[in-house]
Scaffold this motif. Structure first.
Motif, short mmCIF file in Angstrom:
data_model
loop_
_atom_site.label_atom_id
_atom_site.label_comp_id
_atom_site.label_asym_id
_atom_site.label_seq_id
_atom_site.Cartn_x
_atom_site.Cartn_y
_atom_site.Cartn_z
N SER A 2 11.59 24.74 11.28
CA SER A 2 12.96 25.15 11.60
C SER A 2 12.96 26.49 12.34
O SER A 2 13.79 26.69 13.23
CB SER A 2 13.76 25.26 10.30
OG SER A 2 15.03 25.79 10.57
N ARG A 5 12.16 25.76 16.03
CA ARG A 5 13.29 25.17 16.74
C ARG A 5 14.42 26.17 16.94
O ARG A 5 15.13 26.11 17.94
CB ARG A 5 13.83 23.98 15.96
CG ARG A 5 12.98 22.76 16.04
CD ARG A 5 13.65 21.60 15.37
NE ARG A 5 12.75 20.47 15.27
CZ ARG A 5 12.96 19.43 14.51
NH1 ARG A 5 14.05 19.37 13.77
NH2 ARG A 5 12.10 18.45 14.48
N ALA A 9 11.39 28.04 20.45
CA ALA A 9 11.65 27.09 21.54
C ALA A 9 12.75 27.60 22.49
O ALA A 9 12.55 27.59 23.71
CB ALA A 9 12.00 25.71 20.98
#
Length: 76
Positions: A2, A5, A9
């Motif tokens: 998590s 992300r 990213a």
């Protein structure tokens, strides 16, 4: 996962966009003779003599190119 992300990213996407934007906008500051795109082929004088087509070669008809040679066509 998590954390990747949520933080890593999006940061990578923004950094790639920033580098691309910097590379494109750097063309503004280049001298005008360097702003043109690079040539993709050699000048004609540097290529020497080009091979020429022979005049005695018979070019096929359009129907032969589309349907194949006359001897290979199937009746019907």
């Amino acid at each position: 996962m998590s954390f990747f992300r949520s933080y890593i990213a999006p940061l990578l996407i923004v950094l790639i966009f920033a580098v691309a934007m910097l590379a494109v906008s750097a063309r503004i500051f280049l001298p005008s003779d360097m702003m043109a795109p690079a040539p993709i082929e050699e000048p004609i004088s540097a290529m020497g003599s080009m091979p020429t087509a022979q005049a005695d070669i018979v070019m096929p008809e359009l129907s032969e190119l589309i349907h194949g040679p006359q001897g290979m066509q199937v009746e019907g």
